[in-house]
Write a protein that holds these residues in place. Structure first.
Motif, PDB file in Angstrom:
ATOM      1  N   ALA A   1      -8.082   3.861   2.005  1.00  0.00           N
ATOM      2  CA  ALA A   1      -8.158   3.595   0.561  1.00  0.00           C
ATOM      3  C   ALA A   1      -6.843   3.872  -0.150  1.00  0.00           C
ATOM      4  CB  ALA A   1      -9.313   4.401  -0.072  1.00  0.00           C
ATOM      5  N   TYR A   2      -5.820   3.174   0.294  1.00  0.00           N
ATOM      6  CA  TYR A   2      -4.500   3.418  -0.311  1.00  0.00           C
ATOM      7  C   TYR A   2      -4.468   2.984  -1.771  1.00  0.00           C
ATOM      8  CZ  TYR A   2       0.317   3.243  -1.528  1.00  0.00           C
ATOM      9  OH  TYR A   2       1.488   3.422  -2.204  1.00  0.00           O
ATOM     10  N   CYS A   3      -5.001   1.805  -2.048  1.00  0.00           N
ATOM     11  CA  CYS A   3      -5.109   1.332  -3.425  1.00  0.00           C
ATOM     12  C   CYS A   3      -6.143   0.221  -3.435  1.00  0.00           C
ATOM     13  CB  CYS A   3      -3.762   0.825  -3.968  1.00  0.00           C
ATOM     14  SG  CYS A   3      -3.157  -0.664  -3.158  1.00  0.00           S
ATOM     15  N   HIS A   4      -6.443  -0.319  -4.609  1.00  0.00           N
ATOM     16  CA  HIS A   4      -7.428  -1.402  -4.650  1.00  0.00           C
ATOM     17  C   HIS A   4      -6.767  -2.668  -5.195  1.00  0.00           C
ATOM     18  CE1 HIS A   4     -11.269  -3.231  -4.431  1.00  0.00           C
ATOM     19  NE2 HIS A   4     -11.314  -3.500  -5.712  1.00  0.00           N
ATOM     20  N   ALA A   5      -6.615  -3.660  -4.335  1.00  0.00           N
ATOM     21  CA  ALA A   5      -5.985  -4.904  -4.779  1.00  0.00           C
ATOM     22  C   ALA A   5      -7.054  -5.860  -5.279  1.00  0.00           C
ATOM     23  CB  ALA A   5      -5.205  -5.531  -3.631  1.00  0.00           C
TER      24      ALA A   5
END
Ligand SMILES: *Cc1c(COP(=O)(O)O)cnc(C)c1O
Length: 387
Positions: free
Chosen positions: A297-301
């Motif tokens: 879950a590094y970021c939400h694209a």
């Protein structure tokens, strides 16, 4: 009226914030008060705790993820006349290390569902010069490593996993980086944990681990502690200076203790964004982590529909005015960056899937510095922006 209201900013949400606490400061201060700043016990301890967290057979602390990948290719003998399969949708480092060794990166487009390398296109890119295949777990969602491994075995290729965004990613219960011949991690400030700059190489190949330990330090055969007297060493290999120093390692040891909590917060956060943005007109979302594909879950694209793409800058600046920081992973596919375009002459129409992800995506923050309320604020801001 909604236009006016929509611009009211009640929070400041940065895309990423290094989570440096008193523990890190104390640990660094203790190292600085001593006399061992490199070649010391902290780097070894950091390697040990990294092994405990990931289950890696061996870990070698280095100065960056780039350094880890470079050392891996150096060991595999990648050089002039060789090719390496590299995903088009990645950080430029994944390709640059191949170039730096004089080999040629051969890019493969992304799959639209995940942004990961399109495994169906790997075989067509293999030639008799191909020596290795690199994968990136895009934004933390693991690549199907069984399929990549099968192709690599069939063609006798090394597998290099760029895990810069994949600390805490598991494929079929095994940590990312342990499926290939080598896994390379980054501790740059915006990653899951930070040592300011730093990296880790993990591998089950003891000869690679042993050589990387030498080659991160000029190719010298004995560390200062192993020398009977000063100067009692030889240089038995080519190597540069890719060491992680003691203050950095001390930070890493403290950071990794906090990693399970950081990951939990990221996973909770991304869930709120995903659910909140589900079905919003004008947007779509990349595939989510599921049982066998646990994402870090590094970021939400989010991907804007093509009709909205021309207004992406407006949407991003609307979000910024509302206090929501965003990022882009990545602004262009690597083969479309000027260096690669000029050198290899890639057409703008090449790598259409990676190009579409770059063009359409906005990366929303989910880092551990943010709360559930922050996530709900982001959801509302994104909805207003689209409207
Ligand atoms: C950040 C990043 C890198 C570079 O990591 P460094 O530690 O700065 O060398 C490489 N690959 C990917 C996918 C990254 O996100």
């Amino acid at each position: 009226m909604t236009g006016e209201r929509a611009l009211v900013k009640t929070r400041e949400i940065t895309f990423a914030r290094p989570m440096i606490g008193e523990e890190e400061k104390r640990a660094v201060a203790e190292v600085l008060a001593g006399s061992t700043l490199v070649h010391g016990p902290k780097a070894e301890e950091f390697e040990r705790v990294f092994v405990l967290f990931t289950g890696a057979p061996q870990a070698v602390a280095v100065s960056s993820c780039t350094a880890a990948m470079y050392l891996a290719y150096l060991h595999f003998g990648v050089g002039k006349g060789n090719e390496v399969i590299v995903p088009a949708q990645t950080h430029v480092a994944t390709a640059h290390v191949v170039e730096a060794l004089g080999a040629k990166p051969v890019f493969v487009d992304a799959e639209s569902r995940t942004g990961n390398i399109d495994i169906d296109q790997i075989e067509a890119a293999i030639t008799e010069r191909t020596k290795a295949v690199a994968v990136v777990h895009y934004l933390g969602l693991p690549v199907d490593m069984e399929r990549v491994g099968a192709i690599a075995r069939q063609h006798g290729l090394f597998v290099v996993e760029d895990c810069a965004l994949a600390l805490g990613s598991f494929y079929k219960g095994v940590h990312a980086g342990l499926w290939g011949d080598v896994g390379c991690f980054s501790f740059y400030p915006v990653k899951h944990i930070t040592t300011i700059e730093g990296g880790m190489l993990v591998t089950g190949r003891s000869e690679l681990a042993e050589r990387a330990r030498r080659q991160r330090s000029f190719g010298v055969d004995k560390t200062p502690a192993e020398r009977g007297r000063p100067g009692q060493y030889d240089v038995i290999d080519l190597g540069l200076n890719f060491r992680l120093n003691e203050p950095q390692a001390a930070m890493g040891i403290e950071q990794i203790k906090k990693l399970p909590d950081f990951l939990k917060r990221r996973i909770d956060n991304i869930k709120i964004l995903r659910e909140g943005l589900e079905g919003v007109e004008g947007l779509s979302q990349l595939a989510e982590g599921r049982e066998e594909y646990v994402s870090s879950a590094y970021c939400h694209a989010v991907l804007l529909d093509e009709e909205l793409v021309t207004r992406k800058d407006e949407i991003v600046s609307f979000l910024r005015k509302r206090g929501v920081g965003t990022s882009v992973y990545y602004p262009r596919p690597v083969p479309h960056l000027t260096y690669y375009k000029n050198k290899y002459g890639y057409e703008a129409s090449s790598f259409p899937v990676a190009a579409a992800i770059s063009r359409r995506s906005i990366a929303l923050p989910v880092g551990p510095h943010l709360s559930a309320d922050d996530m709900r604020y982001i959801v509302a801001a994104v909805k207003d922006a689209i409207r």
